[in-house]
Scaffold this motif. Structure first.
Motif, mmCIF file in Angstrom:
data_model
loop_
_atom_site.group_PDB
_atom_site.id
_atom_site.type_symbol
_atom_site.label_atom_id
_atom_site.label_comp_id
_atom_site.label_asym_id
_atom_site.label_seq_id
_atom_site.Cartn_x
_atom_site.Cartn_y
_atom_site.Cartn_z
ATOM 1 N N PRO A 15 -95.200 -0.407 53.327
ATOM 2 C CA PRO A 15 -95.062 -1.338 54.453
ATOM 3 C C PRO A 15 -94.118 -2.484 54.070
ATOM 4 C CG PRO A 15 -97.376 -0.863 54.003
ATOM 5 C CD PRO A 15 -96.576 -0.298 52.869
ATOM 6 N N GLY A 56 -99.338 2.640 51.070
ATOM 7 C CA GLY A 56 -98.116 3.292 51.527
ATOM 8 C C GLY A 56 -98.230 4.801 51.469
ATOM 9 N N SER A 163 -101.098 9.484 51.395
ATOM 10 C CA SER A 163 -101.142 8.046 51.672
ATOM 11 C C SER A 163 -102.311 7.422 50.940
ATOM 12 C CB SER A 163 -101.250 7.786 53.184
ATOM 13 O OG SER A 163 -102.392 8.379 53.722
ATOM 14 N N THR A 165 -104.479 3.539 50.427
ATOM 15 C CA THR A 165 -104.777 2.233 50.967
ATOM 16 C C THR A 165 -105.579 1.480 49.930
ATOM 17 O OG1 THR A 165 -104.891 3.160 53.180
ATOM 18 C CG2 THR A 165 -105.861 0.989 52.880
#
Length: 168
Positions: A15, A56, A163, A165
């Motif tokens: 991000p 990401g 992904s 987090t």
């Protein structure tokens, strides 16, 4: 035969304002669980390492799917015994999401190195089927695991997205 894509060839994205969530690294750097001679051959001495804070994605180049069928989408990763190594894998074909799954949960069934056979069942204390955790009688656990799930795919190309987090 198997269809595969090497994670170290994925495109990494973060991000805005965040550092990259992964880096491609060589064996012996930036990972903490390698314990046996077998491990240096994993990922052909390269791997995708999650950085801190991990936020990401990493996306594969297009992977050719030769025919419509149900495929087992497997991921090999390092997992510390009694801990979680959570990441999400998403499989897409065109604009359609075919599969999204949280991998690396402590309770998820995994194949543990050296334990996925009846030959090792008695000496390793691990069943011959995927199991959430496995502890070896001679000491520390082998930390390379495989986790896989069936996914129906159409003929054509697919992309695989990992992904992460930051949950801390």
């Amino acid at each position: 035969g198997a269809i595969y894509t090497e994670a170290e060839n994925f495109t990494i994205a973060a991000p805005p304002g965040m550092p990259p969530p992964f880096n491609v690294t060589e064996w012996g750097r930036d990972h903490y669980y390698g314990a046996t001679f077998e491990n240096p051959f994993a990922h052909r001495k390269a791997l995708l390492h999650s950085t801190n804070p991990p936020v990401g994605t990493a996306t594969s180049p297009p992977v050719g799917i030769p025919k419509a069928a149900t495929y087992y989408v497997g991921v090999r990763y390092e997992a510390a015994y009694r801990f979680e190594t959570e990441f999400t894998l998403t499989v897409k074909q065109g604009s359609a999401t075919k599969f999204t799954k949280l991998y690396g949960q402590r309770a998820s069934p995994k194949m543990w190195s050296f334990g996925y056979s009846e030959r090792n069942h008695d000496i390793a204390g691990c069943p011959g089927d995927p199991t959430p955790e496995c502890h070896w009688t001679w000491g520390a656990t082998e930390n390379w695991v495989w986790e896989y799930y069936p996914v129906p795919l159409a003929a054509g190309s697919a992309t695989f997205e990992v992904s992460v987090t930051n949950t801390t």
